[in-house]
Write an enzyme that holds these catalytic residues in place. Sequence first.
Site, PDB file in Angstrom:
ATOM      1  N   ASP A 131      -4.602   7.375   9.716  1.00 61.49           N
ATOM      2  CA  ASP A 131      -4.259   6.068  10.278  1.00 61.49           C
ATOM      3  C   ASP A 131      -2.860   6.032  10.872  1.00 61.49           C
ATOM      4  O   ASP A 131      -2.487   5.096  11.573  1.00 61.49           O
ATOM      5  CB  ASP A 131      -4.436   4.953   9.240  1.00 61.49           C
ATOM      6  N   HIS A 162       0.148   5.426   6.695  1.00 60.56           N
ATOM      7  CA  HIS A 162       0.378   5.759   5.287  1.00 60.56           C
ATOM      8  C   HIS A 162       0.611   7.261   5.107  1.00 60.56           C
ATOM      9  O   HIS A 162      -0.052   8.075   5.752  1.00 60.56           O
ATOM     10  CB  HIS A 162      -0.818   5.337   4.430  1.00 60.56           C
ATOM     11  N   SER A 179       0.805  -1.225   0.000  1.00 63.44           N
ATOM     12  CA  SER A 179       0.000   0.000   0.000  1.00 63.44           C
ATOM     13  C   SER A 179       0.834   1.270   0.000  1.00 63.44           C
ATOM     14  O   SER A 179       0.381   2.314  -0.473  1.00 63.44           O
ATOM     15  CB  SER A 179      -0.941   0.008   1.214  1.00 63.44           C
ATOM     16  N   ASN A 215       3.844  -5.361   5.816  1.00 62.37           N
ATOM     17  CA  ASN A 215       2.672  -6.102   6.304  1.00 62.37           C
ATOM     18  C   ASN A 215       3.075  -7.377   7.026  1.00 62.37           C
ATOM     19  O   ASN A 215       2.417  -7.792   7.982  1.00 62.37           O
ATOM     20  CB  ASN A 215       1.723  -6.419   5.142  1.00 62.37           C
ATOM     21  N   GLY A 269      -2.118  -4.206   1.157  1.00 58.19           N
ATOM     22  CA  GLY A 269      -2.290  -5.404   1.959  1.00 58.19           C
ATOM     23  C   GLY A 269      -1.353  -6.535   1.618  1.00 58.19           C
ATOM     24  O   GLY A 269      -1.306  -7.538   2.330  1.00 58.19           O
TER      25      GLY A 269
END
Length: 233
Positions: A208, A211, A59, A127, A96
């Site tokens: 978040d 990012h 991502s 991840n 993801g």
Amino acid sequence: ECSLATKFRQYGAYLLLVQLAVACSSPAPEQAPRNDAAAVAANEALAADEKLVVAFGDSLYAGYSLGEGEGFAPVLQRDLKAAGVAAQVFNAGVSGDTSAEGLARLAFVLDGQPRKPDLVIVGLGGNDMLRGLDPEATRANLDAILAELKKRGIPAMLTGMLAAPNMGGDFAGKSNAIYPELAEKYGVPLYPFFLDGVLGKREMMLPDGIHPNAEGVTALTARVAPVVVGALK
């Protein structure tokens, strides 16, 4: 200037806070993978004198929650042009993705390009770390990706990630060592920490805390671009 070790501690501490926030909140919906076929079709207009760069990651490469033209690939393409390098940067980022999922789609991405890429930038493993996956498995997957690129005669570059300290010293030590050791093994350029200079700065991050926003992408890409230019030369 701060030493690299000091930066690792600073960013590692912030990653710990990010992990705690993620653990205590509802997971954000993943973006659907970009349409690889459509993106490749757009690249078919590649000029003979243009470099073809593939940004192969998760991502952080895909442009999560950003508008068109605001993600890593298009911003890097503009930065390369500003540096006098004519290039098209293909966005092969999928939100993801773990290193295993990246390895599984590598051949599809490479085979779909209009010609052999001049450079593949690999940015996977974040991840894996957030999910607590075995660092040895992450290393094996990234090793296999670099081995396949070498087999095909495609130059590669790595961007690294840091492990959060709450994963434990043994986990962090193994995870953080993956990128420099693989870069040395395959003789490829390494940008040690992709979010360097951006992570921890609220004005450069999405809500978040994981990012980068458009401003953050612009800042981090300005740091990564010179390494890409060097790799292309």
